[in-house]
Design a protein around this motif. Structure first.
Motif, PDB file in Angstrom:
ATOM      1  N   LEU A  89     -15.593  22.119  40.335  1.00  0.00           N
ATOM      2  CA  LEU A  89     -15.012  20.786  40.129  1.00  0.00           C
ATOM      3  C   LEU A  89     -15.979  19.668  40.522  1.00  0.00           C
ATOM      4  N   VAL A  90     -16.877  19.947  41.435  1.00  0.00           N
ATOM      5  CA  VAL A  90     -17.877  18.932  41.805  1.00  0.00           C
ATOM      6  C   VAL A  90     -18.966  18.880  40.752  1.00  0.00           C
ATOM      7  N   GLY A  91     -19.465  20.020  40.299  1.00  0.00           N
ATOM      8  CA  GLY A  91     -20.506  20.047  39.289  1.00  0.00           C
ATOM      9  C   GLY A  91     -21.853  19.663  39.854  1.00  0.00           C
ATOM     10  N   SER A  92     -22.727  19.176  38.957  1.00  0.00           N
ATOM     11  CA  SER A  92     -24.075  18.780  39.367  1.00  0.00           C
ATOM     12  C   SER A  92     -24.489  17.533  38.607  1.00  0.00           C
ATOM     13  N   SER A  93     -25.633  17.004  38.967  1.00  0.00           N
ATOM     14  CA  SER A  93     -26.129  15.787  38.325  1.00  0.00           C
ATOM     15  C   SER A  93     -26.516  16.004  36.870  1.00  0.00           C
ATOM     16  N   LEU A  94     -26.582  17.267  36.431  1.00  0.00           N
ATOM     17  CA  LEU A  94     -26.912  17.561  35.038  1.00  0.00           C
ATOM     18  C   LEU A  94     -25.692  17.522  34.125  1.00  0.00           C
ATOM     19  N   ALA A  95     -24.531  17.236  34.682  1.00  0.00           N
ATOM     20  CA  ALA A  95     -23.298  17.227  33.893  1.00  0.00           C
ATOM     21  C   ALA A  95     -23.312  16.075  32.891  1.00  0.00           C
ATOM     22  N   THR A  96     -22.565  16.250  31.804  1.00  0.00           N
ATOM     23  CA  THR A  96     -22.402  15.202  30.795  1.00  0.00           C
ATOM     24  C   THR A  96     -21.023  14.567  30.942  1.00  0.00           C
ATOM     25  N   SER A  97     -20.783  13.504  30.184  1.00  0.00           N
ATOM     26  CA  SER A  97     -19.507  12.790  30.289  1.00  0.00           C
ATOM     27  C   SER A  97     -18.331  13.625  29.800  1.00  0.00           C
ATOM     28  N   SER A  98     -18.602  14.678  29.044  1.00  0.00           N
ATOM     29  CA  SER A  98     -17.521  15.538  28.557  1.00  0.00           C
ATOM     30  C   SER A  98     -17.180  16.663  29.523  1.00  0.00           C
ATOM     31  N   ASP A  99     -17.992  16.881  30.555  1.00  0.00           N
ATOM     32  CA  ASP A  99     -17.723  17.937  31.534  1.00  0.00           C
ATOM     33  C   ASP A  99     -16.564  17.528  32.434  1.00  0.00           C
ATOM     34  N   LEU A 100     -15.686  18.525  32.716  1.00  0.00           N
ATOM     35  CA  LEU A 100     -14.506  18.255  33.532  1.00  0.00           C
ATOM     36  C   LEU A 100     -14.810  18.509  35.001  1.00  0.00           C
ATOM     37  N   ASN A 101     -15.690  17.722  35.559  1.00  0.00           N
ATOM     38  CA  ASN A 101     -16.009  17.799  36.980  1.00  0.00           C
ATOM     39  C   ASN A 101     -16.310  16.396  37.498  1.00  0.00           C
ATOM     40  N   LEU A 102     -16.607  16.320  38.794  1.00  0.00           N
ATOM     41  CA  LEU A 102     -16.805  15.015  39.428  1.00  0.00           C
ATOM     42  C   LEU A 102     -17.977  14.262  38.817  1.00  0.00           C
ATOM     43  N   PHE A 103     -19.113  14.920  38.659  1.00  0.00           N
ATOM     44  CA  PHE A 103     -20.277  14.249  38.083  1.00  0.00           C
ATOM     45  C   PHE A 103     -20.021  13.849  36.631  1.00  0.00           C
ATOM     46  N   GLY A 104     -19.301  14.691  35.887  1.00  0.00           N
ATOM     47  CA  GLY A 104     -18.943  14.326  34.517  1.00  0.00           C
ATOM     48  C   GLY A 104     -18.008  13.129  34.484  1.00  0.00           C
ATOM     49  N   PHE A 105     -17.058  13.074  35.437  1.00  0.00           N
ATOM     50  CA  PHE A 105     -16.139  11.938  35.523  1.00  0.00           C
ATOM     51  C   PHE A 105     -16.899  10.644  35.812  1.00  0.00           C
ATOM     52  N   ILE A 106     -17.878  10.722  36.691  1.00  0.00           N
ATOM     53  CA  ILE A 106     -18.651   9.516  37.025  1.00  0.00           C
ATOM     54  C   ILE A 106     -19.402   9.012  35.796  1.00  0.00           C
ATOM     55  N   LYS A 107     -20.010   9.934  35.047  1.00  0.00           N
ATOM     56  CA  LYS A 107     -20.743   9.512  33.850  1.00  0.00           C
ATOM     57  C   LYS A 107     -19.794   8.952  32.790  1.00  0.00           C
ATOM     58  N   LYS A 108     -18.628   9.567  32.641  1.00  0.00           N
ATOM     59  CA  LYS A 108     -17.669   9.068  31.666  1.00  0.00           C
ATOM     60  C   LYS A 108     -17.157   7.683  32.064  1.00  0.00           C
ATOM     61  N   ALA A 143     -11.146  -5.910  17.365  1.00  0.00           N
ATOM     62  CA  ALA A 143      -9.797  -5.453  17.703  1.00  0.00           C
ATOM     63  C   ALA A 143      -9.667  -3.947  17.539  1.00  0.00           C
ATOM     64  N   ALA A 144     -10.248  -3.405  16.478  1.00  0.00           N
ATOM     65  CA  ALA A 144     -10.185  -1.954  16.263  1.00  0.00           C
ATOM     66  C   ALA A 144     -10.891  -1.206  17.387  1.00  0.00           C
ATOM     67  N   GLN A 145     -12.027  -1.712  17.828  1.00  0.00           N
ATOM     68  CA  GLN A 145     -12.767  -1.060  18.912  1.00  0.00           C
ATOM     69  C   GLN A 145     -11.999  -1.130  20.228  1.00  0.00           C
ATOM     70  N   VAL A 146     -11.433  -2.296  20.527  1.00  0.00           N
ATOM     71  CA  VAL A 146     -10.743  -2.476  21.807  1.00  0.00           C
ATOM     72  C   VAL A 146      -9.495  -1.607  21.875  1.00  0.00           C
ATOM     73  N   ILE A 147      -8.695  -1.612  20.818  1.00  0.00           N
ATOM     74  CA  ILE A 147      -7.434  -0.867  20.845  1.00  0.00           C
ATOM     75  C   ILE A 147      -7.681   0.641  20.866  1.00  0.00           C
ATOM     76  N   LEU A 165     -18.776   0.135  27.991  1.00  0.00           N
ATOM     77  CA  LEU A 165     -18.113  -0.209  26.735  1.00  0.00           C
ATOM     78  C   LEU A 165     -17.196  -1.416  26.914  1.00  0.00           C
ATOM     79  N   LEU A 166     -16.447  -1.450  28.017  1.00  0.00           N
ATOM     80  CA  LEU A 166     -15.566  -2.592  28.281  1.00  0.00           C
ATOM     81  C   LEU A 166     -16.376  -3.876  28.444  1.00  0.00           C
ATOM     82  N   ASP A 167     -17.487  -3.779  29.159  1.00  0.00           N
ATOM     83  CA  ASP A 167     -18.343  -4.961  29.329  1.00  0.00           C
ATOM     84  C   ASP A 167     -18.908  -5.426  27.991  1.00  0.00           C
ATOM     85  N   LYS A 168     -19.271  -4.475  27.143  1.00  0.00           N
ATOM     86  CA  LYS A 168     -19.795  -4.826  25.823  1.00  0.00           C
ATOM     87  C   LYS A 168     -18.727  -5.519  24.984  1.00  0.00           C
TER      88      LYS A 168
END
Length: 723
Positions: free
Chosen positions: A250-269, A307-311, A276-279
């Motif tokens: 569940l913690v994972g590693s720094s090599l995780a991607t945003s699609s990984d279901l672990n802590l490092f993946g959650f941080i990247k996501k 509007a399509a992007q935000v919603i 995206l919100l800032d953009k």
């Protein structure tokens, strides 16, 4: 003293002074010549030419000057008893007092927030700190779990070779890793996983905390069993090892991607979501800026794309009611739609910022003078939202037009503003939009600005034929802020910009009103100065002393030069006189003596005239320059004065009297609490046709809808009364 010898000197001095006054008179009239000269000054020669041409007007000028002084004297005499004169001292003092007391409140208002939330919600600015702390925790957990997993695997492998005491010691070490607190803070696995669970509303982090607690519980149970029964099998350790291995996954590693279901993946996501919100917020600001530069361009396509992007990427549940129209008007303008999209993105940031499952509120201002409140329950269970925020301090209770049920509005003396509060019940994953509509009090009418300009022009015209005209011109030139006020107001796009701009220009207009009141003071001085000394009292001190210095210098040099001429004349006469008559010889009287004397006097008179012309011309030019630069008013900015007139009505009405209103192009008349454009606004008159007038001060009238309204102290500009 021989009067016969002094007589020529006295006569020469009077001749010189007469010529000097004749040539200095155009310089004294230079300031008046500037007033009547409407063309540009191309050179000093043209300026001097205008002064010399003024000689042809000398007789009429003196007559007009005397007539002006006498007429001012008559006016001053009558103004003391005539209440309809241009200005009154008590009105000037009252207006100045209002200006002085209004300015500090305007300056304080400029620094106050537009809408202030009072329920201590975390701001979106804290999100970056929260993500940074989560990243540090993930790095620390990764190191601790690597140590924990390695020791656990070694213990499992050597379990059969270790005695019970060694096993108990190693299990105690593993348990301490879960709750180790080296720095004195909550820096162990249990504390870190607990913070992640309560800070983020995410199932991965919830599971991570549960696995950490379960692993520690299993290890502690084994330690107790060994203490009680002095024995433990390796199979009893495998459940704890399983929780540790799940925790590591569940913690994972720094090599995780945003699609990984672990802590490092959650941080990247989460980091990608924030980007995206800032953009999206930046894109909304960009479209608003384009509207500001050119409102005529149709940007529907850009808005629909945003509007399509935000919603599609919104973290706000159930946004099917977007874009949240206003309560009464139901008008969805392009600017309102952009502001709503921006509010949705901001609400997403707040959902990421707040703690687990807490209700969030986002407040934004929309066109049609509407304040929106977006309330979101991100939890799977019903919740109650507690709203509490302060409205802009300018708003009064009478200016609240409409609001949704459930909102309570009261005045709070601590905040010095109206407070909106309410308890809003929300179902699971429910989003609601509440609205509150107000009067448009952050807008200036074109008629009000034009009225200020007209007041300044009228006062300037009244002072045109007085000695205060140069000072009036100097003050008038400082009123340039009026030309930029409406431009700044027009360039404001969002409601927040309009309110900020209105607060800024209110300070500028307050300064303009003070300048106009200074013109009234000059007009009052002109009314009260009814003699020649009063006419001269308006001359700038530098100008007056310059004139005196030039005249004294010319007089001194004139006396010295005339004395030198007399000495030369005496010497010449002594050299040409014949010797005394001899008693024995009778010479004939020279016939050329009278002729030489006549020629010498002619030469002397010519020199005196030449000298007077030179110094008179220099004095005239010097005085002209002193008058010009002493007033510190550029010639190009001085226009011909208007004919002198006494402002105000010649008839006085008895109060109260009824008058019909004339609505401006905006469709409403702003009512103020004092006879000042920058004084607080009370309400708007939109469908009122007649009012009662209780009092008038300068260009303002105190009005009411009935006799009972006199105590309300309502003031409007008199330009809205039908004449």
């Amino acid at each position: 003293m021989n009067f016969r010898r002094l007589a020529p000197t006295i006569l020469n001095i009077f001749i010189f002074l007469g010529l000097l006054c004749w040539f200095i008179k155009p310089a004294m009239a230079a300031e008046q010549t500037q007033n009547y000269y409407s063309g540009p000054v191309s050179s000093i020669g043209s300026f001097v030419s205008n002064i010399w041409n003024y000689n042809s007007q000398s007789i009429s000028y003196i007559r007009e000057l005397i007539g002006s002084v006498l007429s001012k004297g008559d006016q001053a005499t009558s103004s003391s008893s005539d209440p309809t004169s241009i200005v009154k001292a008590d009105e000037i003092n009252e207006i100045q007092k209002i200006i002085t007391t209004t300015r500090p409140s305007l300056e304080q208002l400029a620094s106050k927030p537009i809408v202030k939330q009072l329920n201590n919600q975390s701001s979106s600015a804290d999100l970056s700190d929260k993500i940074s702390k989560t990243q540090n925790i993930a790095d620390s957990l990764y190191g601790s779990l690597q140590n924990l997993k390695s020791r656990s695997l070694i213990l499992e492998k050597k379990w059969s070779t270790l005695n019970q005491k060694e096993i108990q010691s190693e299990l105690t070490t593993l348990s301490n890793i879960f709750k180790q607190d080296v720095s004195g803070g909550d820096t162990n696995i249990i504390a870190y996983s607990g913070w992640l669970k309560t800070s983020w509303n995410n199932p991965i982090l919830l599971n991570l905390s549960d696995q950490a607690l379960a692993a520690q519980s299993q290890i502690n149970n084994l330690i107790n069993d060994i203490s009680l029964y002095n024995s433990a099998k390796v199979d009893t350790f495998k459940p704890a090892l399983g929780h540790i291995q799940k925790l590591d996954g569940l913690v994972g590693s720094s090599l995780a991607t945003s699609s990984d279901l672990n802590l490092f993946g959650f941080i990247k996501k989460t980091t990608e979501q924030v980007a995206l919100l800032d953009k999206q917020i930046q894109e909304a600001d960009k479209i608003l800026a384009e509207y500001k530069s050119d409102p005529s361009v149709d940007r529907t396509q850009s808005i629909d794309k945003l509007a399509a992007q935000v919603i599609s990427s919104s973290l706000v549940p159930r946004v099917d009611q977007f874009p949240f129209p206003t309560t009464s008007s139901k008008i969805i303008t392009p600017v309102n739609k952009i502001l709503s999209l921006k509010a949705l993105s901001d609400a997403g940031r707040r959902l990421l910022t707040t703690n687990n499952g807490q209700v969030i509120t986002t407040i934004w201002l929309a066109e049609v003078n509407t304040i929106h409140t977006l309330v979101v329950n991100p939890n799977q269970t019903p919740q109650t939202a507690s709203l509490k925020f302060a409205l802009p301090p300018e708003l009064k209770m009478e200016q609240i037009k409409n609001h949704d049920r459930g909102l309570n509005i009261v005045f709070d003396s601590t905040e010095d503003a109206l407070i909106v509060s309410g308890e809003i019940s929300l179902n699971a994953l429910e989003t609601r939009s509440l609205t509150l509509e107000t009067d448009n009090i952050w807008n200036l009418n074109q008629e009000d600005i034009d009225n200020l300009k007209n007041q300044a022009d009228e006062l300037l015209g009244y002072l045109g034929n007085t000695s205060y005209f140069s000072q009036a011109i100097s003050i008038k030139n400082q009123l340039g802020a009026l030309d930029e006020v409406l431009l700044k107001q027009k360039q404001s796009v969002t409601p927040e910009e309009k309110i900020v701009t209105f607060r800024e220009i209110s300070i500028e207009i307050n300064q303009v009103e003070e300048k106009i009141n200074s013109l009234r003071s000059l007009a009052l001085n002109a009314q009260n100065s009814g003699d020649v000394l009063g006419y001269a009292s308006g001359i700038h001190p530098l100008t007056l002393w310059g004139i005196i210095a030039v005249i004294i210098a010319c007089l001194i040099f004139g006396v010295i030069y005339i004395s030198a001429l007399r000495s030369e004349f005496k010497l010449n006469r002594a050299g040409v006189l014949p010797p005394p008559e001899s008693p024995t010889l009778n010479h004939a009287r020279p016939r050329y003596h009278h002729r030489e004397k006549s020629n010498h006097r002619a030469r002397k008179f010519t020199k005196i005239i030449t000298f007077a012309l030179i110094f008179g011309g220099l004095g005239s030019l010097g005085t002209s320059l002193i008058l010009t630069y002493g007033s510190q008013v550029p010639l190009s900015q001085i226009t011909a004065p208007k004919p002198q007139k006494v402002l105000g009505s010649s008839t006085e009405k008895s109060y109260p009297y009824e008058s019909r209103l004339r609505l401006p192009n905006s469709g409403y008349i702003t009512v103020h609490t004092a006879p000042l454009l920058t004084s607080p606004q009370v309400t708007l008159l939109t469908d009122t046709s007649t009012v009662l007038v209780f009092k008038s001060i300068d260009h303002w009238v105190q009005i009411g809808l009935s006799n009972d309204d006199q105590s309300k102290n309502w003031w409007i500009s008199d330009i809205y009364l039908e004449k």
